[in-house]
Design a protein around this motif. Structure first.
Motif: not given
Lengths: 86, 231
Positions: A57-62
């Motif tokens: 999720r963190r990487r996708a949001e980035e």
């Protein structure tokens, strides 16, 4: 782990959406009553390897911040599920 | 003679017209492929119109990550003229070198026709040789020319006279009739109309040459002394 990521990009609240408005206007003539707030956006989906769902999720949001959505006009909603789960 | 670089992205389609129009007003201009990481010995850079990377995702969204953009950002930081025409303007907003964003035209149609623009500020690389209030006939050719930004940014753009060019009759829904803006340092400028397509009376207008010739005036007046003595 492999995750299936879906990103929905839509216009920011308050930014006019002529495509959504046009679709909304035609609905009564097709017999669809009581439908409003039609918004049109785009959907980006991809598979991602990550250690955990949180990391995915963190990487996708980035990725949304850097490329998929323009923060001046758009917002992004990220959905992450383990690959194979519908 | 001043030299300018014209960047070519995959999908750019106005680069030769820009080079030809720049030569008409006395510049040397050379094409630079987007994979290059340097622009060479040049006094400024132009990002031309077209459909860089197919305009996929959003116009300019992918082009801003091309290797050449590092050199473009460096020129912008150094105060050299950086100009984005149409798709080039879209690239500059996506790269954060200019404020705001260019959305789909309000009427949802691709627009290709001459429009009348008014020069609102002469303090920019493209209007340094113009008169304030001067009207220019320039072609527009775009699907996403509808400039937008938040209220605070809009206030700043108008108060600082960063709005360089406006439409006399708004063709695309653009906020405040904006056709072109510059950055706070006034060396980066983007506009939706195509000055290179108004570079000969045979094309219907030669008014675009007024804008391109301004680059020479801007370079002469605005270049830091250090940069002048080294060239």
């Amino acid at each position: 782990m492999r995750f299936a990521v879906t990103v929905e990009v839509t216009g920011l609240e308050g930014i006019s959406d002529p495509e959504g408005q046009t679709i909304e206007r035609v609905l009564p003539s097709l017999g669809f009553e009581g439908i409003g707030q039609v918004r049109v956006g785009k959907l980006v989906s991809f598979a991602m390897e990550a250690a955990s769902r949180d990391e995915a999720r963190r990487r996708a949001e980035e990725l949304c911040r850097r490329l998929l959505a323009n923060p001046v006009t758009e917002q992004a909603k990220v959905m992450v599920v383990p690959a194979g789960e519908a | 003679m001043s030299r300018l670089a014209v960047v070519v992205f995959p999908g750019s389609n106005c680069e030769h017209d820009v080079v030809s129009a720049l030569e008409r007003v006395g510049f040397q201009a050379s094409l630079v492929w987007h994979q290059e990481s340097t622009l060479g010995e040049v006094d400024g850079v132009i990002l031309p119109g077209g459909f860089a990377h197919g305009d996929y995702l959003r116009p300019g969204a992918i082009a801003r990550f091309s290797p050449v953009m590092g050199a473009v950002e460096e020129m912008a930081r150094e105060g050299a003229p950086v100009v984005g025409i149409c798709n080039g303007f879209q690239v500059l907003t996506e790269a954060g070198l200019l404020a705001g964003a260019l959305r789909r035209n309000a009427g949802r149609r691709f627009i290709c026709r001459p429009v009348t623009c008014e020069v609102r500020s002469t303090s920019s690389p493209l209007t340094a040789a113009c008169r304030r209030g001067e009207r220019l006939v320039l072609p527009i050719n775009h699907n996403e020319g509808n400039f937008t930004c938040d209220e605070a940014t809009a206030r700043q753009l108008f108060q600082n006279e960063q709005v360089v060019l406006t439409y006399t009759e708004n063709p695309n829904g653009s906020l405040g009739d904006i056709a072109g803006i510059c950055n706070e340092a006034r060396n980066v400028v983007g506009l939706m109309p195509h000055p290179e397509r108004a570079s000969d009376p045979l094309l219907g207008s030669a008014d675009g040459l007024r804008l391109l010739a301004s680059l020479a005036t801007f370079l002469e007046a605005g270049r830091p002394a250090a940069a002048r003595s080294s060239s």
